[in-house]
Design a protein around this motif. Structure first.
Motif, PDB file in Angstrom:
ATOM      1  N   THR A   1       0.856  -1.177   0.000  1.00  0.00           N
ATOM      2  CA  THR A   1       0.000   0.000   0.000  1.00  0.00           C
ATOM      3  C   THR A   1       0.895   1.231   0.000  1.00  0.00           C
ATOM      4  OG1 THR A   1      -0.097  -0.002   2.398  1.00  0.00           O
ATOM      5  CG2 THR A   1      -1.886  -1.124   1.245  1.00  0.00           C
ATOM      6  N   ILE A   2       0.319   2.329  -0.359  1.00  0.00           N
ATOM      7  CA  ILE A   2       1.084   3.574  -0.396  1.00  0.00           C
ATOM      8  C   ILE A   2       1.474   3.943   1.029  1.00  0.00           C
ATOM      9  CG2 ILE A   2       0.942   6.040  -0.871  1.00  0.00           C
ATOM     10  CD1 ILE A   2      -0.700   5.347  -3.330  1.00  0.00           C
ATOM     11  N   GLN A   3       2.764   4.144   1.222  1.00  0.00           N
ATOM     12  CA  GLN A   3       3.265   4.491   2.544  1.00  0.00           C
ATOM     13  C   GLN A   3       3.927   5.867   2.493  1.00  0.00           C
ATOM     14  OE1 GLN A   3       3.215   2.764   5.479  1.00  0.00           O
ATOM     15  NE2 GLN A   3       2.081   1.064   4.649  1.00  0.00           N
ATOM     16  N   VAL A   4       3.598   6.683   3.445  1.00  0.00           N
ATOM     17  CA  VAL A   4       4.323   7.931   3.665  1.00  0.00           C
ATOM     18  C   VAL A   4       4.605   7.979   5.157  1.00  0.00           C
ATOM     19  CG1 VAL A   4       3.175   9.132   1.752  1.00  0.00           C
ATOM     20  CG2 VAL A   4       2.295   9.393   4.062  1.00  0.00           C
TER      21      VAL A   4
ATOM     22  N   VAL B   1      -2.599  10.707  -3.809  1.00  0.00           N
ATOM     23  CA  VAL B   1      -2.808  10.009  -2.534  1.00  0.00           C
ATOM     24  C   VAL B   1      -1.665  10.331  -1.573  1.00  0.00           C
ATOM     25  CG1 VAL B   1      -2.838   7.729  -1.428  1.00  0.00           C
ATOM     26  CG2 VAL B   1      -4.275   8.166  -3.437  1.00  0.00           C
ATOM     27  N   ARG B   2      -0.428  10.231  -2.041  1.00  0.00           N
ATOM     28  CA  ARG B   2       0.739  10.542  -1.187  1.00  0.00           C
ATOM     29  C   ARG B   2       0.654  11.978  -0.664  1.00  0.00           C
ATOM     30  NH1 ARG B   2       3.225   8.319  -5.393  1.00  0.00           N
ATOM     31  NH2 ARG B   2       3.654   6.127  -5.120  1.00  0.00           N
ATOM     32  N   ASP B   3       0.370  12.908  -1.570  1.00  0.00           N
ATOM     33  CA  ASP B   3       0.280  14.327  -1.179  1.00  0.00           C
ATOM     34  C   ASP B   3      -0.835  14.544  -0.166  1.00  0.00           C
ATOM     35  OD1 ASP B   3       2.368  14.865  -2.922  1.00  0.00           O
ATOM     36  OD2 ASP B   3       1.097  15.769  -4.476  1.00  0.00           O
ATOM     37  N   MET B   4      -1.980  13.881  -0.386  1.00  0.00           N
ATOM     38  CA  MET B   4      -3.100  14.027   0.544  1.00  0.00           C
ATOM     39  C   MET B   4      -2.752  13.446   1.914  1.00  0.00           C
ATOM     40  SD  MET B   4      -6.421  13.279  -1.909  1.00  0.00           S
ATOM     41  CE  MET B   4      -7.546  13.136  -0.516  1.00  0.00           C
ATOM     42  N   LEU B   5      -2.078  12.291   1.931  1.00  0.00           N
ATOM     43  CA  LEU B   5      -1.684  11.691   3.206  1.00  0.00           C
ATOM     44  C   LEU B   5      -0.728  12.610   3.966  1.00  0.00           C
ATOM     45  CD1 LEU B   5      -1.266   7.953   2.121  1.00  0.00           C
ATOM     46  CD2 LEU B   5      -2.887   8.819   3.849  1.00  0.00           C
ATOM     47  N   GLN B   6       0.276  13.128   3.272  1.00  0.00           N
ATOM     48  CA  GLN B   6       1.236  14.023   3.935  1.00  0.00           C
ATOM     49  C   GLN B   6       0.532  15.270   4.461  1.00  0.00           C
ATOM     50  OE1 GLN B   6       4.048  14.322   0.661  1.00  0.00           O
ATOM     51  NE2 GLN B   6       5.503  13.031   1.779  1.00  0.00           N
ATOM     52  N   THR B   7      -0.422  15.779   3.699  1.00  0.00           N
ATOM     53  CA  THR B   7      -1.175  16.964   4.122  1.00  0.00           C
ATOM     54  C   THR B   7      -2.040  16.635   5.333  1.00  0.00           C
ATOM     55  OG1 THR B   7      -1.150  17.804   1.855  1.00  0.00           O
ATOM     56  CG2 THR B   7      -2.839  18.707   3.330  1.00  0.00           C
ATOM     57  N   MET B   8      -2.707  15.480   5.312  1.00  0.00           N
ATOM     58  CA  MET B   8      -3.564  15.060   6.426  1.00  0.00           C
ATOM     59  C   MET B   8      -2.750  14.880   7.705  1.00  0.00           C
ATOM     60  SD  MET B   8      -5.841  11.566   6.745  1.00  0.00           S
ATOM     61  CE  MET B   8      -4.425  10.499   7.030  1.00  0.00           C
ATOM     62  N   TYR B   9      -1.621  14.170   7.620  1.00  0.00           N
ATOM     63  CA  TYR B   9      -0.798  13.965   8.812  1.00  0.00           C
ATOM     64  C   TYR B   9      -0.250  15.291   9.337  1.00  0.00           C
ATOM     65  CZ  TYR B   9      -0.935   8.949   7.791  1.00  0.00           C
ATOM     66  OH  TYR B   9      -1.345   7.660   7.557  1.00  0.00           O
ATOM     67  N   SER B  10       0.104  16.185   8.428  1.00  0.00           N
ATOM     68  CA  SER B  10       0.652  17.488   8.831  1.00  0.00           C
ATOM     69  C   SER B  10      -0.375  18.316   9.587  1.00  0.00           C
ATOM     70  CB  SER B  10       1.151  18.252   7.611  1.00  0.00           C
ATOM     71  OG  SER B  10       2.217  17.547   6.999  1.00  0.00           O
ATOM     72  N   ALA B  11      -1.669  18.071   9.312  1.00  0.00           N
ATOM     73  CA  ALA B  11      -2.754  18.829   9.954  1.00  0.00           C
ATOM     74  C   ALA B  11      -3.360  18.075  11.139  1.00  0.00           C
ATOM     75  CB  ALA B  11      -3.834  19.142   8.922  1.00  0.00           C
TER      76      ALA B  11
ATOM     77  N   LEU C   1     -12.057  10.639  -4.116  1.00  0.00           N
ATOM     78  CA  LEU C   1     -10.903   9.992  -3.515  1.00  0.00           C
ATOM     79  C   LEU C   1     -10.787  10.423  -2.053  1.00  0.00           C
ATOM     80  CD1 LEU C   1      -7.654   9.223  -5.157  1.00  0.00           C
ATOM     81  CD2 LEU C   1      -7.476  10.567  -3.109  1.00  0.00           C
ATOM     82  N   LEU C   2     -10.608   9.436  -1.174  1.00  0.00           N
ATOM     83  CA  LEU C   2     -10.460   9.702   0.263  1.00  0.00           C
ATOM     84  C   LEU C   2      -9.215   9.010   0.774  1.00  0.00           C
ATOM     85  CD1 LEU C   2     -13.960   8.371   1.473  1.00  0.00           C
ATOM     86  CD2 LEU C   2     -13.486  10.661   0.616  1.00  0.00           C
ATOM     87  N   VAL C   3      -8.575   9.635   1.772  1.00  0.00           N
ATOM     88  CA  VAL C   3      -7.526   8.951   2.528  1.00  0.00           C
ATOM     89  C   VAL C   3      -7.951   8.994   3.994  1.00  0.00           C
ATOM     90  CG1 VAL C   3      -5.673   9.394   0.879  1.00  0.00           C
ATOM     91  CG2 VAL C   3      -6.069  11.035   2.724  1.00  0.00           C
TER      92      VAL C   3
ATOM     93  N   ALA D   1       2.811   1.068  12.057  1.00  0.00           N
ATOM     94  CA  ALA D   1       2.669  -0.246  11.424  1.00  0.00           C
ATOM     95  C   ALA D   1       1.345  -0.391  10.669  1.00  0.00           C
ATOM     96  CB  ALA D   1       2.766  -1.342  12.477  1.00  0.00           C
ATOM     97  N   ARG D   2       0.375   0.446  10.974  1.00  0.00           N
ATOM     98  CA  ARG D   2      -0.943   0.322  10.343  1.00  0.00           C
ATOM     99  C   ARG D   2      -1.025   1.241   9.125  1.00  0.00           C
ATOM    100  NH1 ARG D   2      -6.751  -0.567  12.779  1.00  0.00           N
ATOM    101  NH2 ARG D   2      -7.882  -0.399  10.832  1.00  0.00           N
ATOM    102  N   PRO D   3      -1.182   0.674   7.929  1.00  0.00           N
ATOM    103  CA  PRO D   3      -1.240   1.521   6.730  1.00  0.00           C
ATOM    104  C   PRO D   3      -2.566   2.289   6.657  1.00  0.00           C
ATOM    105  CG  PRO D   3      -1.594  -0.768   6.131  1.00  0.00           C
ATOM    106  CD  PRO D   3      -1.290  -0.753   7.607  1.00  0.00           C
ATOM    107  N   PRO D   4      -2.530   3.435   6.002  1.00  0.00           N
ATOM    108  CA  PRO D   4      -3.762   4.201   5.823  1.00  0.00           C
ATOM    109  C   PRO D   4      -4.683   3.495   4.827  1.00  0.00           C
ATOM    110  CG  PRO D   4      -1.969   5.210   4.600  1.00  0.00           C
ATOM    111  CD  PRO D   4      -1.374   4.069   5.376  1.00  0.00           C
ATOM    112  N   LEU D   5      -5.918   3.945   4.796  1.00  0.00           N
ATOM    113  CA  LEU D   5      -6.917   3.399   3.891  1.00  0.00           C
ATOM    114  C   LEU D   5      -7.132   4.411   2.764  1.00  0.00           C
ATOM    115  CD1 LEU D   5      -8.973   1.097   3.535  1.00  0.00           C
ATOM    116  CD2 LEU D   5     -10.533   2.371   4.997  1.00  0.00           C
TER     117      LEU D   5
END
Length: 187
Positions: free
Chosen positions: A4-7, A45-55, A71-73, A82-86
């Motif tokens: 899965t996509i990991q950031v 997806v990667r950009d959205m995940l990084q943005t979500m974690y940053s906020a 599209l949702l993350v 250890a738990r990947p995002p959805l």
């Protein structure tokens, strides 16, 4: 492909995308289906995940970053490396429980505002993953709430549109510098 996509689940000083806030018309537009899941989709997806974690978020929908795609993350365990995002592409709720629950919700597009919202306690959702593979999942509790909240964004709906307590809603919005005129009550 099973990866899965990991950031990294860390805060960036400058996240790749800007999150739009209540009052911005971009949040009220309906998202379009993703016709092809490709490398551009995975980069979003990667950009959205990084943005979500940053906020410090647990969910982010593409319309919140002015991308009108379905599209949702989601990551309800952002502290668990250890738990990947959805990743849910073109999600569709195919079943929901009759049981309703009340839970407090917040939104990265309405920072600081937390209010109670009634939603089905459990859902079954069909979607495509980040490689375009069809998936189906039965979820409940926080994950079900989060998916429903983020899916609302795909139709231009914000969680404040679903708040029953108008007095609490107006007080919270005012306290955090938002206007009640930007709420579109769902009846």
């Amino acid at each position: 492909m099973t990866a899965t996509i990991q950031v990294e689940k860390t805060k960036l000083k400058r996240p790749p995308l800007d999150i739009h806030v209540l009052g911005d018309r971009v949040l009220r537009q309906s998202a379009k289906r993703v016709s092809k899941v490709d490398d551009n989709t995975r980069q979003l997806v990667r950009d959205m995940l990084q943005t979500m974690y940053s906020a410090d978020g647990i969910g982010l929908a593409a319309p919140q970053v002015a991308v009108h795609k379905q599209l949702l993350v989601i990551d309800v365990e952002p502290d668990n490396a250890a738990r990947p995002p959805l990743v849910l592409i073109n999600p569709k709720i195919i079943r929901h429980s009759k049981e309703l629950t009340v839970g407090q919700e917040g939104c990265l597009s309405i920072p600081g505002v937390f209010l109670d919202v009634v939603r089905p306690a459990a859902i079954e959702v069909a979607y495509k993953d980040e490689y375009g593979r069809p998936q189906k999942r039965q979820v409940s509790d926080l994950l079900a709430r989060c998916i429903q909240h983020e899916m609302d964004h795909l139709g231009g709906i914000m969680f404040v549109d679903r708040v029953d307590n108008a007095l609490a809603l107006n007080q919270e919005l005012q306290k955090h510098g938002f206007s009640a005129k930007d709420v579109q009550v769902i009846t």
